[in-house]
Design an enzyme around this catalytic site. Structure first.
Site, PDB file in Angstrom:
ATOM      1  N   TYR A 248      -2.856  -6.820  17.153  1.00 29.16           N
ATOM      2  CA  TYR A 248      -2.873  -5.909  16.007  1.00 29.16           C
ATOM      3  C   TYR A 248      -4.075  -4.961  16.106  1.00 29.16           C
ATOM      4  CZ  TYR A 248      -3.386  -4.165  11.261  1.00 29.16           C
ATOM      5  OH  TYR A 248      -3.537  -3.350  10.176  1.00 29.16           O
TER       6      TYR A 248
ATOM      7  N   LYS B 187      -4.537  -0.516  16.456  1.00 33.17           N
ATOM      8  CA  LYS B 187      -5.190   0.251  15.403  1.00 33.17           C
ATOM      9  C   LYS B 187      -6.542   0.811  15.799  1.00 33.17           C
ATOM     10  CE  LYS B 187      -2.190  -0.341  12.093  1.00 33.17           C
ATOM     11  NZ  LYS B 187      -1.635   0.762  11.327  1.00 33.17           N
TER      12      LYS B 187
ATOM     13  N   ASP C 159      13.768   2.463  11.311  1.00 29.91           N
ATOM     14  CA  ASP C 159      12.926   1.528  12.056  1.00 29.91           C
ATOM     15  C   ASP C 159      12.015   2.370  12.934  1.00 29.91           C
ATOM     16  OD1 ASP C 159      11.776  -0.230  13.859  1.00 29.91           O
ATOM     17  OD2 ASP C 159      13.659  -1.210  14.405  1.00 29.91           O
TER      18      ASP C 159
ATOM     19  N   ILE D  38       0.828  -1.203   0.000  1.00 27.29           N
ATOM     20  CA  ILE D  38       0.000   0.000   0.000  1.00 27.29           C
ATOM     21  C   ILE D  38       0.861   1.252   0.000  1.00 27.29           C
ATOM     22  CG2 ILE D  38      -1.676   1.338   1.339  1.00 27.29           C
ATOM     23  CD1 ILE D  38      -2.841  -1.394   2.274  1.00 27.29           C
TER      24      ILE D  38
ATOM     25  N   ASN E 140       1.823   4.941   7.115  1.00 26.47           N
ATOM     26  CA  ASN E 140       1.377   3.692   6.523  1.00 26.47           C
ATOM     27  C   ASN E 140       2.045   2.479   7.167  1.00 26.47           C
ATOM     28  OD1 ASN E 140       0.439   1.832   4.228  1.00 26.47           O
ATOM     29  ND2 ASN E 140       2.660   1.751   4.051  1.00 26.47           N
TER      30      ASN E 140
ATOM     31  N   SER F 193     -10.038  -2.093   9.201  1.00 25.33           N
ATOM     32  CA  SER F 193     -11.385  -2.590   9.477  1.00 25.33           C
ATOM     33  C   SER F 193     -11.351  -3.757  10.457  1.00 25.33           C
ATOM     34  CB  SER F 193     -12.060  -3.023   8.173  1.00 25.33           C
ATOM     35  OG  SER F 193     -11.323  -4.068   7.569  1.00 25.33           O
TER      36      SER F 193
END
Length: 160
Positions: free
Chosen positions: A154, A158, A64, A18, A91, A142
């Protein structure tokens, strides 16, 4: 003249996927682009060369994002080589799909360091270096609204 001519965009994690597509789109709109990568200089240079072919400037910077000093260097190299920065696209991120009961402290720390700490300190650096009306775009997922097995850490990094 393209919409972003004269603008400098930093795209974290832009040596593939992406991030690469974002870097390409920004260059098509006229922005100079900073290609950030963690471990594949060959892939980053490939993206930079593709971007340069669109008539804009591009540099690659290894950083990093789990390390604050690397984030600071990403922005100092951007300013030193391109003179300014106007756009930050956060990103970069990692996703390990380990069942909750099996997540190690190392896996937990690594995901939070890159996905949360890296994004935070990149925003902080961008604000220090942006002049005038800059833009910051942070990616989420999502997955936070789903209950997929193995995505707990994860998704935690987010939450929007």
């Amino acid at each position: 003249m393209n919409k972003l001519t004269g603008k400098v965009a930093v795209v974290t994690g832009s040596s593939r996927g992406i991030g690469r597509a974002i870097a390409e789109q920004l260059s098509e709109l006229g922005a100079d682009v900073v290609i950030n990568y963690a471990s594949r200089p060959d892939k980053a240079e490939e993206v930079a060369e593709m971007v340069r072919q669109k008539g804009v400037r591009a540099i690659t910077v290894q950083a990093d994002l789990a390390r604050k000093e690397d984030v600071e260097r990403l922005f100092s190299e951007t300013i030193n080589k391109l003179g300014k920065m106007d756009i930050l696209i956060n990103n970069a991120g990692i996703m390990k799909t380990t069942p909750l009961a099996e997540v190690t402290e190392e896996e937990f720390d690594q995901q939070f360091a890159i996905n949360v700490k890296g994004t935070f300190f990149a925003c902080q650096q961008a604000l220090k270096h942006m002049e005038g009306a800059g833009r910051i775009v942070n990616f989420s997922t999502s997955v936070t609204g789903q209950m997929f097995p193995g995505y707990s850490v994860y998704a935690g990094t987010k939450v929007r």
